[in-house]
Scaffold this motif. Structure first.
Motif, short mmCIF file in Angstrom:
data_model
loop_
_atom_site.label_atom_id
_atom_site.label_comp_id
_atom_site.label_asym_id
_atom_site.label_seq_id
_atom_site.Cartn_x
_atom_site.Cartn_y
_atom_site.Cartn_z
N PHE A 83 44.62 44.29 35.06
CA PHE A 83 45.19 43.62 33.89
C PHE A 83 45.32 42.11 34.13
O PHE A 83 45.31 41.66 35.28
CB PHE A 83 46.54 44.23 33.55
N PRO A 84 45.43 41.32 33.06
CA PRO A 84 45.58 39.87 33.22
C PRO A 84 46.75 39.52 34.14
O PRO A 84 47.85 40.06 34.00
CB PRO A 84 45.83 39.39 31.79
N GLY A 85 46.50 38.64 35.10
CA GLY A 85 47.52 38.22 36.04
C GLY A 85 47.71 39.15 37.21
O GLY A 85 48.44 38.83 38.15
N GLU A 86 47.05 40.29 37.21
CA GLU A 86 47.22 41.29 38.27
C GLU A 86 46.30 40.99 39.45
O GLU A 86 45.18 40.51 39.28
CB GLU A 86 46.91 42.68 37.71
N VAL A 87 46.79 41.28 40.67
CA VAL A 87 46.00 41.10 41.88
C VAL A 87 45.49 42.46 42.34
O VAL A 87 46.27 43.41 42.50
CB VAL A 87 46.84 40.44 43.00
N ALA A 146 31.33 37.35 38.33
CA ALA A 146 32.08 37.33 37.07
C ALA A 146 33.03 36.14 36.97
O ALA A 146 33.71 35.99 35.95
CB ALA A 146 32.87 38.63 36.92
N GLY A 147 33.09 35.32 38.01
CA GLY A 147 33.95 34.14 37.97
C GLY A 147 35.40 34.42 38.25
O GLY A 147 36.27 33.59 37.97
N VAL A 148 35.69 35.58 38.83
CA VAL A 148 37.07 35.97 39.11
C VAL A 148 37.58 35.18 40.33
O VAL A 148 36.82 34.80 41.21
CB VAL A 148 37.14 37.49 39.37
N THR A 149 38.89 34.96 40.38
CA THR A 149 39.50 34.22 41.48
C THR A 149 39.69 35.11 42.70
O THR A 149 40.42 36.11 42.64
CB THR A 149 40.87 33.64 41.05
N ILE A 150 39.03 34.77 43.80
CA ILE A 150 39.17 35.52 45.05
C ILE A 150 40.39 34.98 45.79
O ILE A 150 40.48 33.78 46.06
CB ILE A 150 37.91 35.38 45.94
N LYS A 201 42.24 38.11 41.90
CA LYS A 201 43.20 38.06 40.80
C LYS A 201 42.48 37.90 39.47
O LYS A 201 41.56 37.09 39.35
CB LYS A 201 44.17 36.89 41.00
N ASN A 202 42.91 38.67 38.50
CA ASN A 202 42.36 38.54 37.15
C ASN A 202 43.07 37.40 36.44
O ASN A 202 44.19 37.54 35.96
CB ASN A 202 42.54 39.84 36.37
N THR A 203 42.42 36.25 36.38
CA THR A 203 43.01 35.08 35.73
C THR A 203 42.56 34.96 34.28
O THR A 203 42.89 33.98 33.61
CB THR A 203 42.62 33.80 36.50
N TYR A 204 41.81 35.94 33.81
CA TYR A 204 41.38 35.93 32.41
C TYR A 204 42.46 36.51 31.50
O TYR A 204 43.45 37.08 31.97
CB TYR A 204 40.07 36.70 32.25
N SER A 205 42.24 36.39 30.20
CA SER A 205 43.23 36.86 29.22
C SER A 205 43.01 38.32 28.82
O SER A 205 43.79 38.86 28.04
CB SER A 205 43.17 35.97 27.96
#
Length: 312
Positions: free
Chosen positions: A165-169, A218-222, A253-257
């Protein structure tokens, strides 16, 4: 509290029998039998519930009642398997029924009250986040190495249908779980302090490395990644993500919305990981170097044996 004391005072007029008991059932089956004197404060003129013993009873009933919810998932044929709600003890309702038994006297039976525990992921959510692929990666392995192939398949199966989910690690270790023989993992080559060896769960680092490249695409934050102590052949140099239950983990971390969906599948000698989300997601993909699929990665013959599960 005033009600409790009033009822207790009434017991002076009509004393309770401490030999009475309460039978507690769940789905019609007995799970606990409580003698009144076991939950009564001793040596008091007014019968009172021993709250320490009552709380111990609650903990025991929590264990016997709780059923973990099951998230919706996507099966191998691509169909969505619906979620299943869990069950937990309804503390407030149970307390009311328990105190009624305690102060009324007599032997009684109580069907334990429960509340549903909703799963985090339902079929409606899966249907909306499986639409758009925003990242993917695949690596190859030798399918004739049965033990290693088996471990890769088990890890991919545990990873498949994960939702972040958004904001989840996300944690690879927490999602896939401990790799043990009891869970079906087998002995296969691993890397221990820069040397090749053998241990339960060998091969799972190929899954974590494939996942790393897919979410990076996918451009996700590692947020946490470690490389092996020596190079591995299934990904380009520096593109691996080593994991071990008692050591390094892989986090992002999912930094997307919008929520992210991870699909992990094994076909023959290929492990594929893809990242999906809603059709409306705004994301920034990254270019990642691809692993060669023209030839199988080189493998080492191992003679030594260890019982730990270090990184492979």
């Amino acid at each position: 509290m005033n009600f409790t004391w009033m009822v207790g005072l009434l017991m002076l007029i009509q004393p309770l029998s401490t030999q009475d008991h309460l039978s507690i059932t769940h789905d019609g089956k007995p799970i606990e039998r409580i003698e009144r004197d076991k939950v009564t404060v001793p040596l008091l003129p007014v019968p009172m519930v021993d709250h320490d013993r009552y709380n111990l009873l609650l903990k025991e009933l929590d264990k016997k009642t709780y059923r973990e919810p099951i998230n919706a998932r996507i099966d191998k044929s691509g169909q969505i398997v619906p979620e299943q709600a869990g069950v937990k003890l309804y503390h407030k309702d149970f307390a009311e029924k328990f105190y009624t038994y305690f102060f009324n006297g007599g032997t009684s039976t109580l069907e334990i009250p429960t509340l549903p525990v909703p799963p985090r992921v339902d079929k409606e959510l899966l249907a909306t986040i499986r639409i758009k692929q925003i990242g993917h990666y695949h690596t190859v392995f030798n399918p004739h190495n049965k033990n290693r192939s088996h471990n890769i398949s088990l890890a991919a199966e545990s990873l498949d249908s994960s939702v972040i989910f958004p904001g989840e690690v996300f944690s690879f270790n927490q999602t896939v779980g401990k790799r043990t023989a009891a869970k079906g993992y087998m002995r296969a080559p691993i890397i221990v302090k820069g040397e090749y060896s053998e241990g339960v769960g060998g091969g799972i680092c190929q899954v974590s490395s494939t996942l790393f490249n897919a979410v990076d695409n996918a451009g996700v934050t590692i947020t946490q990644r470690y490389s092996h102590s020596r190079s591995v052949s299934y990904v380009p140099p520096g593109r691996d993500a080593t994991v071990s239950w008692y050591g390094p983990d892989f986090h992002f971390k999912n930094t997307y919305s919008d929520p992210l969906l991870i699909r992990a599948q094994v076909h023959g000698g290929v492990v594929s990981v893809a990242v999906y989300s809603t059709d409306a997601i705004e994301y920034k993909p990254r270019r990642v170097p691809w692993a060669s699929i023209d030839q199988l990665p080189k493998e080492k013959k191992i003679e030594s044996h260890v019982d730990t599960e270090p990184a492979d």
